[in-house]
Design an enzyme around this catalytic site. Structure first.
Site, PDB file in Angstrom:
ATOM      1  N   SER A 152      34.921  82.489 -13.901  1.00 41.48           N
ATOM      2  CA  SER A 152      34.817  82.293 -12.443  1.00 41.48           C
ATOM      3  C   SER A 152      34.469  83.645 -11.831  1.00 41.48           C
ATOM      4  CB  SER A 152      36.187  81.834 -11.914  1.00 41.48           C
ATOM      5  OG  SER A 152      36.230  81.926 -10.512  1.00 41.48           O
ATOM      6  N   TYR A 174      45.443  82.396 -11.347  1.00 38.60           N
ATOM      7  CA  TYR A 174      44.041  82.048 -11.654  1.00 38.60           C
ATOM      8  C   TYR A 174      43.241  83.307 -11.978  1.00 38.60           C
ATOM      9  CZ  TYR A 174      39.695  79.304 -11.259  1.00 38.60           C
ATOM     10  OH  TYR A 174      38.491  78.667 -11.508  1.00 38.60           O
TER      11      TYR A 174
HETATM   12  N1  NAD Z   1      34.714  74.211  -8.901  1.00 39.21           N
HETATM   13  C1  NAD Z   1      34.692  75.519  -8.714  1.00 39.21           C
HETATM   14  O1  NAD Z   1      34.504  76.014  -7.588  1.00 39.21           O
HETATM   15  C2  NAD Z   1      34.891  76.457  -9.879  1.00 39.21           C
HETATM   16  C3  NAD Z   1      34.610  77.805  -9.678  1.00 39.21           C
HETATM   17  C4  NAD Z   1      34.787  78.692 -10.732  1.00 39.21           C
HETATM   18  C5  NAD Z   1      35.200  78.242 -11.956  1.00 39.21           C
HETATM   19  N2  NAD Z   1      35.469  76.924 -12.128  1.00 39.21           N
HETATM   20  C6  NAD Z   1      35.945  76.505 -13.449  1.00 39.21           C
HETATM   21  O2  NAD Z   1      35.101  75.503 -13.965  1.00 39.21           O
HETATM   22  C7  NAD Z   1      35.866  74.603 -14.778  1.00 39.21           C
HETATM   23  C8  NAD Z   1      35.664  73.188 -14.294  1.00 39.21           C
HETATM   24  O3  NAD Z   1      36.063  73.104 -12.942  1.00 39.21           O
HETATM   25  P1  NAD Z   1      35.831  71.811 -12.030  1.00 39.21           P
HETATM   26  O4  NAD Z   1      35.614  72.302 -10.667  1.00 39.21           O
HETATM   27  O5  NAD Z   1      34.838  70.912 -12.664  1.00 39.21           O
HETATM   28  O6  NAD Z   1      37.308  71.164 -12.105  1.00 39.21           O
HETATM   29  P2  NAD Z   1      37.769  69.634 -12.037  1.00 39.21           P
HETATM   30  O7  NAD Z   1      39.234  69.676 -11.746  1.00 39.21           O
HETATM   31  O8  NAD Z   1      36.906  68.889 -11.113  1.00 39.21           O
HETATM   32  O9  NAD Z   1      37.556  69.128 -13.534  1.00 39.21           O
HETATM   33  C9  NAD Z   1      38.309  69.733 -14.564  1.00 39.21           C
HETATM   34  C10 NAD Z   1      38.487  68.761 -15.701  1.00 39.21           C
HETATM   35  O10 NAD Z   1      39.333  69.417 -16.666  1.00 39.21           O
HETATM   36  C11 NAD Z   1      40.280  68.472 -17.134  1.00 39.21           C
HETATM   37  N3  NAD Z   1      41.491  69.115 -17.617  1.00 39.21           N
HETATM   38  C12 NAD Z   1      42.470  69.723 -16.901  1.00 39.21           C
HETATM   39  N4  NAD Z   1      43.453  70.133 -17.715  1.00 39.21           N
HETATM   40  C13 NAD Z   1      43.080  69.794 -18.976  1.00 39.21           C
HETATM   41  C14 NAD Z   1      43.677  69.949 -20.243  1.00 39.21           C
HETATM   42  N5  NAD Z   1      44.885  70.520 -20.396  1.00 39.21           N
HETATM   43  N6  NAD Z   1      43.002  69.505 -21.321  1.00 39.21           N
HETATM   44  C15 NAD Z   1      41.804  68.901 -21.179  1.00 39.21           C
HETATM   45  N7  NAD Z   1      41.197  68.705 -20.006  1.00 39.21           N
HETATM   46  C16 NAD Z   1      41.834  69.148 -18.910  1.00 39.21           C
HETATM   47  C17 NAD Z   1      40.554  67.574 -15.933  1.00 39.21           C
HETATM   48  O11 NAD Z   1      41.095  66.335 -16.346  1.00 39.21           O
HETATM   49  C18 NAD Z   1      39.189  67.464 -15.291  1.00 39.21           C
HETATM   50  O12 NAD Z   1      38.476  66.347 -15.752  1.00 39.21           O
HETATM   51  C19 NAD Z   1      37.319  75.081 -14.703  1.00 39.21           C
HETATM   52  O13 NAD Z   1      37.593  75.904 -15.808  1.00 39.21           O
HETATM   53  C20 NAD Z   1      37.323  75.888 -13.414  1.00 39.21           C
HETATM   54  O14 NAD Z   1      38.356  76.860 -13.406  1.00 39.21           O
HETATM   55  C21 NAD Z   1      35.314  76.008 -11.121  1.00 39.21           C
END
Ligand code: NAD
Length: 257
Positions: free
Chosen positions: A140, A153
């Site tokens: 991130s 985080y």
């Molecule tokens: N959306 C953003 O703005 C953003 C920004 C920077 C980084 N990220 C990173 O990108 C990745 C995806 O984010 P997103 O926005 O799609 O999140 P999201 O919450 O929409 O999707 C995350 C998915 O991970 C799954 N998950 C959670 N815990 C889990 C576990 N213990 N085992 C297996 N699966 C698990 C959830 O069920 C979900 O389907 C994450 O690592 C997040 O930190 C997201």
């Protein structure tokens, strides 16, 4: 022939958000994709002619089973997207040790276990491809710069950034490339949930929250899932054959300031 035809990918947290978008992007380039999640991702997998496996990334046994699923269904593993993760905001005095550890367990230990159990399988076939095997870790902007109220985080995504470089150096000789992607604020269910918390605590309306998210990026909007999926698919492909241990920032200019 499609760019990734013959490759097999495992995408964790693939049932929704960035994981689902990455799974679709990899499949569109010809990869066979195993979608894994604690949530049901069978529909996403079926839509891309892939496979779904129930998989909690904090479980070592379930990691071993997920890698085995890729071998059983599609003959091996070439690409891992360590995407599963969680996010919450808590001021430092409110963040308990238990909650801090919970985030590290999912965001850090989950990625560690993925590297440990997937890379040996990826290395078995890496010599077949010009660009070798590939791992893409979702860090991130919070893995590069700090922000208030997200101490757990920040810690977790900083760890993902450096675990990426460590594994990249350890496996460069085996032709497995390991890179991290650093999104800004992307419009996914995770950020929709975060917006609700902000609105509940500040009393501001949803439009204000979205505007605030958008203006954090010099390009003037929130990121879209496809913005990140394209970066993931690029790093997984032979077009990124000489890229390893790197961090690809996809944040609309947020951290350029
Ligand atoms: N959306 C953003 O703005 C953003 C920004 C920077 C980084 N990220 C990173 O990108 C990745 C995806 O984010 P997103 O926005 O799609 O999140 P999201 O919450 O929409 O999707 C995350 C998915 O991970 C799954 N998950 C959670 N815990 C889990 C576990 N213990 N085992 C297996 N699966 C698990 C959830 O069920 C979900 O389907 C994450 O690592 C997040 O930190 C997201």
């Amino acid at each position: 022939m499609s760019e990734l035809s013959g490759r097999v990918a495992l995408v964790t947290g693939g049932a929704r958000g960035l994981g689902a978008a990455a799974a679709k992007a990899l499949a569109a380039k010809g990869a066979k994709v195993v979608v894994s999640d604690i949530r049901d991702g069978a529909e996403i997998a079926a839509a891309i002619d892939g496979a779904f496996v129930k998989h909690d990334v904090t479980s070592e046994d379930e990691w071993i089973a997920a890698v085995q699923c890729a071998k059983d269904k599609f003959g091996g593993l070439d690409i891992l997207v360590n995407n599963a993760g969680v996010f919450w905001m808590k001021p430092l005095p409110m963040e308990s040790l238990e909650s801090f550890r919970k985030m590290q367990q999912i965001n850090v230990e989950g990625v560690f276990l993925g590297l440990k159990h997937s890379i040996p399988a990826i290395a078995e076939r890496a010599h077949q491809w010009d660009g070798g095997g590939a791992v893409v870790n979702l860090s991130s902007v919070a893995g590069i710069v700090g922000a208030p109220n997200i101490i757990a985080y920040n810690a977790s995504k900083g760890a993902v950034r450096l675990m990426t470089k460590s594994a990249a150096l350890e496996y460069a000789g085996a032709k497995v490339r390991v890179n991290s992607v650093h999104p800004g604020i992307i419009d996914t269910p995770m950020m929709a949930e975060a917006a609700k918390v902000i609105e509940a605590t500040t009393g501001q309306g949803a439009n204000t929250t979205r505007d605030n998210f958008a203006t954090r990026h010099p390009l003037g909007r929130m990121g879209r899932d496809i913005d990140i999926a394209n970066a993931v698919a690029f790093l997984a492909s032979d077009a990124a054959a000489f890229i390893t241990g790197s961090e690809l920032v996809v944040d609309g200019g947020m951290t350029a300031i």
